[in-house]
Structures are given as C-alpha cells and as structure tokens.
Scaffold this motif. Structure first.
Motif, PDB file in Angstrom:
ATOM      1  N   ASN A   1       0.875  -1.162   0.000  1.00 11.06           N
ATOM      2  CA  ASN A   1       0.000   0.000   0.000  1.00 11.06           C
ATOM      3  C   ASN A   1       0.915   1.215   0.000  1.00 11.06           C
ATOM      4  N   PRO A   2       1.006   1.928  -1.126  1.00 10.42           N
ATOM      5  CA  PRO A   2       1.961   3.038  -1.233  1.00 10.42           C
ATOM      6  C   PRO A   2       1.699   4.178  -0.255  1.00 10.42           C
ATOM      7  N   ARG A   3       0.522   4.244   0.335  1.00 10.21           N
ATOM      8  CA  ARG A   3       0.214   5.314   1.294  1.00 10.21           C
ATOM      9  C   ARG A   3       0.734   4.999   2.695  1.00 10.21           C
ATOM     10  N   CYS A   4       1.239   3.794   2.901  1.00  9.29           N
ATOM     11  CA  CYS A   4       1.699   3.349   4.222  1.00  9.29           C
ATOM     12  C   CYS A   4       3.225   3.427   4.300  1.00  9.29           C
ATOM     13  N   SER A   5       3.730   4.136   5.290  1.00  5.64           N
ATOM     14  CA  SER A   5       5.186   4.300   5.420  1.00  5.64           C
ATOM     15  C   SER A   5       5.884   2.962   5.682  1.00  5.64           C
ATOM     16  N   LYS A   6       5.280   2.090   6.477  1.00  7.95           N
ATOM     17  CA  LYS A   6       5.888   0.772   6.741  1.00  7.95           C
ATOM     18  C   LYS A   6       5.921  -0.072   5.475  1.00  7.95           C
ATOM     19  N   SER A   7       4.910   0.072   4.647  1.00 11.98           N
ATOM     20  CA  SER A   7       4.867  -0.660   3.386  1.00 11.98           C
ATOM     21  C   SER A   7       5.948  -0.132   2.432  1.00 11.98           C
ATOM     22  N   ARG A   8       6.107   1.173   2.393  1.00 14.11           N
ATOM     23  CA  ARG A   8       7.173   1.759   1.554  1.00 14.11           C
ATOM     24  C   ARG A   8       8.548   1.321   2.041  1.00 14.11           C
ATOM     25  N   GLU A   9       8.717   1.264   3.356  1.00 12.44           N
ATOM     26  CA  GLU A   9       9.983   0.817   3.944  1.00 12.44           C
ATOM     27  C   GLU A   9      10.260  -0.643   3.562  1.00 12.44           C
ATOM     28  N   GLY A  10       9.244  -1.481   3.640  1.00 12.08           N
ATOM     29  CA  GLY A  10       9.393  -2.886   3.268  1.00 12.08           C
ATOM     30  C   GLY A  10       9.729  -3.051   1.802  1.00 12.08           C
ATOM     31  N   LEU A  11       9.061  -2.296   0.950  1.00 19.39           N
ATOM     32  CA  LEU A  11       9.342  -2.354  -0.480  1.00 19.39           C
ATOM     33  C   LEU A  11      10.781  -1.934  -0.757  1.00 19.39           C
ATOM     34  N   ALA A  12      11.262  -0.898  -0.084  1.00 15.42           N
ATOM     35  CA  ALA A  12      12.641  -0.438  -0.273  1.00 15.42           C
ATOM     36  C   ALA A  12      13.643  -1.540   0.094  1.00 15.42           C
ATOM     37  N   LEU A  13      13.353  -2.286   1.149  1.00 12.47           N
ATOM     38  CA  LEU A  13      14.224  -3.405   1.532  1.00 12.47           C
ATOM     39  C   LEU A  13      14.296  -4.452   0.419  1.00 12.47           C
ATOM     40  N   VAL A  14      13.139  -4.787  -0.136  1.00 10.12           N
ATOM     41  CA  VAL A  14      13.102  -5.778  -1.209  1.00 10.12           C
ATOM     42  C   VAL A  14      13.839  -5.235  -2.439  1.00 10.12           C
ATOM     43  N   GLN A  15      13.610  -3.971  -2.777  1.00  7.84           N
ATOM     44  CA  GLN A  15      14.295  -3.376  -3.920  1.00  7.84           C
ATOM     45  C   GLN A  15      15.810  -3.417  -3.736  1.00  7.84           C
ATOM     46  N   SER A  16      16.283  -3.122  -2.545  1.00  7.20           N
ATOM     47  CA  SER A  16      17.726  -3.073  -2.300  1.00  7.20           C
ATOM     48  C   SER A  16      18.358  -4.463  -2.258  1.00  7.20           C
ATOM     49  N   SER A  17      17.538  -5.504  -2.180  1.00  8.36           N
ATOM     50  CA  SER A  17      18.069  -6.871  -2.118  1.00  8.36           C
ATOM     51  C   SER A  17      18.629  -7.333  -3.459  1.00  8.36           C
TER      52      SER A  17
END
Length: 114
Positions: free
Chosen positions: A7-23
């Motif tokens: 959910n792009p409106r959720c900061s925790k969701s954005r944080e989780g997505l960033a972790l996956v992207q950086s992997s």
C-alpha cells in the motif's frame, strides 16, 4: 519470484518495499487495494504466513471498529471481511515460493530475503 503486497500510502509498506528493492532479487509489487486478493489467494497467503485470519487484521482501522470488532466472527467471516475491505489487511506482506511474512518489524523481511 518475490511478491510484495503493498500500500503506497503506508510508510511501513514503503519501507518494506525499499528493503526488497535493495536486495537485488526479482520481485513483483501487488497493490492489493487496487487489485484485491481472491478468497483462494488470501487462504494460500494466510497458510504461508502461518497465521489465523484474525492475526492479519489491522484492528485499529475504523471499518473494523465499526463493523466487526464486537461481533462473534468465524475465521470464514474474517476472511470475507478481509476480501471485502482489503484495507484491513496488515502490511506490508512479502511472499516467496516457500513462505510469507508481515513486515512488522521490517527485520522479518530481511530474514525472508536472506
């Protein structure tokens, strides 16, 4: 392939997505508010999470408090609520072939990716 239920409106969701992207791993983003899960998809996801449907509920959401909180609900009732109101689903969820985690705290995502 890794799937991020996001959910792009959720900061925790954005944080989780960033972790996956950086992997550096291949992944797919599913904005589950735009593309809700079917009952079958949700059942499979909950099984991978090793949780009950109730554990996946965001209990502080207004719709939960108004419509469901004080009712006796079966797991099936909760599943139907999660399908009808996907905003009630805890986020982010990261899933691979074997298992899935709710990314709260985000270290759970890191463990899944390692």
């Amino acid at each position: 392939m890794i799937t991020v239920y996001h959910n792009p409106r959720c900061s925790k969701s954005r944080e989780g997505l960033a972790l996956v992207q950086s992997s550096g791993k291949d992944f797919y983003v599913r904005e589950y508010l735009k593309t809700p899960l079917s009952e079958e998809e949700l059942e499979k996801l909950i099984a991978k999470l090793g949780m009950s449907p109730l554990e996946l509920v965001r209990a502080n959401e207004e719709i939960w408090k108004k419509e469901f909180k004080h009712k006796e609900l079966s797991s099936e009732d909760i599943m139907l609520a999660l399908i009808k109101y996907p905003k009630l689903i805890e986020r982010p969820i990261v899933e691979d072939k074997e298992k899935a985690v709710v990314g709260r705290p985000s270290s759970k995502i890191s463990e899944l990716l390692s």
